[in-house]
Design a protein around this motif. Structure first.
Motif, short mmCIF file in Angstrom:
data_model
loop_
_atom_site.label_atom_id
_atom_site.label_comp_id
_atom_site.label_asym_id
_atom_site.label_seq_id
_atom_site.Cartn_x
_atom_site.Cartn_y
_atom_site.Cartn_z
N LEU A 20 -1.51 2.13 -4.04
CA LEU A 20 -0.15 1.82 -3.61
C LEU A 20 -0.11 0.84 -2.45
CD1 LEU A 20 1.44 5.38 -3.80
CD2 LEU A 20 1.99 3.42 -5.27
N THR A 21 -1.10 0.90 -1.57
CA THR A 21 -1.01 0.11 -0.34
C THR A 21 -2.01 -1.01 -0.20
OG1 THR A 21 -2.46 1.63 0.85
CG2 THR A 21 -0.10 2.09 0.93
N SER A 22 -3.11 -0.97 -0.93
CA SER A 22 -4.17 -1.95 -0.70
C SER A 22 -4.55 -2.75 -1.93
CB SER A 22 -5.42 -1.24 -0.19
OG SER A 22 -5.13 -0.51 0.96
N GLY A 23 -3.86 -2.58 -3.02
CA GLY A 23 -4.17 -3.33 -4.23
C GLY A 23 -5.38 -2.81 -4.97
N VAL A 31 3.08 3.31 -11.02
CA VAL A 31 2.40 3.04 -9.75
C VAL A 31 2.78 1.64 -9.26
CG1 VAL A 31 0.15 2.71 -8.64
CG2 VAL A 31 0.52 4.67 -10.13
N GLU A 32 2.84 0.68 -10.16
CA GLU A 32 3.23 -0.68 -9.78
C GLU A 32 4.67 -0.73 -9.26
OE1 GLU A 32 3.12 -4.79 -9.10
OE2 GLU A 32 1.59 -3.25 -9.22
N ILE A 33 5.57 0.00 -9.90
CA ILE A 33 6.96 0.06 -9.43
C ILE A 33 7.00 0.63 -8.01
CG2 ILE A 33 9.16 1.25 -9.78
CD1 ILE A 33 8.61 0.96 -12.83
N ALA A 34 6.27 1.70 -7.77
CA ALA A 34 6.23 2.31 -6.44
C ALA A 34 5.60 1.36 -5.42
CB ALA A 34 5.47 3.63 -6.49
N ARG A 35 4.55 0.64 -5.83
CA ARG A 35 3.88 -0.31 -4.93
C ARG A 35 4.83 -1.42 -4.50
NH1 ARG A 35 1.53 -4.96 -4.58
NH2 ARG A 35 2.02 -5.60 -6.68
N VAL A 36 5.59 -1.96 -5.44
CA VAL A 36 6.55 -3.02 -5.12
C VAL A 36 7.65 -2.49 -4.21
CG1 VAL A 36 8.31 -4.53 -6.14
CG2 VAL A 36 6.04 -4.38 -7.17
N ALA A 84 0.10 -7.59 0.16
CA ALA A 84 -0.24 -6.86 -1.07
C ALA A 84 -1.58 -6.14 -1.00
CB ALA A 84 -0.24 -7.82 -2.26
N THR A 85 -2.53 -6.68 -0.29
CA THR A 85 -3.86 -6.05 -0.23
C THR A 85 -4.19 -5.51 1.16
OG1 THR A 85 -4.90 -8.18 0.22
CG2 THR A 85 -4.76 -7.48 -2.10
N ARG A 86 -3.17 -5.43 2.02
CA ARG A 86 -3.39 -4.94 3.38
C ARG A 86 -2.59 -3.66 3.62
NH1 ARG A 86 -3.20 -10.55 3.72
NH2 ARG A 86 -4.79 -11.50 5.00
N PRO A 87 -3.25 -2.57 3.93
CA PRO A 87 -2.48 -1.36 4.27
C PRO A 87 -1.73 -1.59 5.58
CG PRO A 87 -4.83 -0.98 4.55
CD PRO A 87 -4.67 -2.35 3.97
#
Length: 145
Positions: A15-18, A30-35, A69-72
């Motif tokens: 969700l937070t680090s790609g 999971v992608e919807i939640a990540r966005v 996108a890839t950084r918590p």
């Protein structure tokens, strides 16, 4: 041998680090939640860094999402600071946001790893043509690009 804690950590990383979606989870959800989390973080950073978000205008969501996108998260203040420094380093920091970054750099110490701390001694900082001076706890912008 997958414990609940390990599965939770894998989901948080996705969700937070790609990181890849762990087995057993619906990749689409999971992608919807990540966005959604990226949008929420963008709003929090925009509240801490209003000039940065305003200067980027309609490019703000894409610039933020591409960078984050890839950084918590490390907190909205630090996330915005890191993004502004990254943009300044690439020569892509809008002039209107340079004064905001220069003022933060003059007011606080931040090494990119530990939490920002208030400066006690006078400081002068230059960022992309903006100059900020901090003395006695007050920050003045001496020059804007």
């Amino acid at each position: 041998m997958t414990s609940l804690a390990a599965r939770q950590a894998a989901l948080v990383a996705a969700l937070t680090s790609g990181a890849p979606v762990p087995p057993g989870f619906d990749a689409r959800l999971v992608e919807i939640a990540r966005v959604a989390l990226l949008r929420k973080r963008a709003g929090e950073v925009a509240r801490q860094w209003p000039e940065l978000a305003t200067a980027l205008g309609p490019r703000w969501p894409g610039a933020w999402a591409g960078w984050a996108a890839t950084r918590p998260t490390r907190g909205s203040l630090r996330d915005g600071w890191d993004l502004a420094r990254d943009l300044a380093g690439r020569g892509a920091l809008p002039a209107a946001a340079a004064a905001e970054l220069a003022a933060r750099e003059a007011a606080m110490r931040y090494d990119g790893r530990s939490a920002p701390r208030t400066r006690r001694l006078p400081a002068l900082r230059r960022v992309a043509g903006s100059v900020a001076l901090q003395a006695g706890g007050r920050v003045r912008i001496l020059r804007r690009p």
